[in-house]
Design a protein around this motif. Sequence first.
Motif: not given
Length: 320
Positions: A277-297
């Motif tokens: 459960k804790a690992v799943a929450l960390h994954n969600v947080e990582l996904a959100e942080r990646i979404a906030q950055r300017e990623s390569d298309p």
Amino acid sequence: GFFFFCGFLRGGGKRSCGSIKLLSHSAVIRDNSLNVPVCLFELTSITALVFPITAHARITSMPQPKTQSSNLIDRLNEFARNGESSSFALQRFKADAKALQKSDAFGAFIVQGMIACLESDIEQMERFHENALQLSPKDPVANFNFAQSLNKTGFYEKAEHYYEIVTRIDPSNHKGLGARIVNLICAGHLTKASKLIGSWEKLKPGETFGGAYFVRRSLEILSEAGIDELFLVELQELAIGLLRERKIYPRKIQCGIVKEGNSDLIMYDVLLPESPKAVALHNVELAERIAQRESDPHADILVFSYTVKPLAVVDERKSA
């Protein structure tokens, strides 16, 4: 023994959590099934924290009589290899290291740094290792063990500084060079790792470095997609940095080339000492942080995930 690379891994079973695939400016949680990877190998393990170079024995020196600090390091290595975590046992190690301080401060500081690493006490870990380096700044033992502790706690960029010193002092030692290569792969510096793999294989004629295929194919994938390697470095630091904020340190990092349809994906899989459960929450947080950055298309070739379940080891040659 000293295991820098532990073969390759293949998985086809269910995962304890999803993984994160980068899709241009967003990140999504994938389903729980993992595609069969082309190659996957283990990079680092807190539960197998091995410091092969004993105190006062230079990397290339002839065998020497065991010192108290050497014996203590051997015992601590065995403790770590067995995956033990007894606080009582660690307290005994601490007492033994403290008793060693008067007769062998150098060795005592190295042991204390190792213990602090096992306890994920970063401040103490750095202090003890730096104390050893103050006594002998160019000592390969002190530099190597500090680099190992930094690698095991995810400080890959800082670890490279000390690994570089070790390989400069003794460029013919394949163990020190192998550890440095693994650390560079952990950090995402694949071009430098590739060059050093060539040097390692010259030192070990007839042998192939365990992560050679992953490094070579990853560089090809990045080049074909027009993605700068720095992007991989930044994402790895983002993933490890998120954990560092929570004072969580990886048990292992597994990376590989994952087949998805007709495409190959570069995967970094971080094994955590946490509940599903804790690992799943960390994954969600990582996904959100990646979404906030300017990623390569074209960043849909990179997969970063946290997991609680390691995969099974297979032979690299079968994967390559």
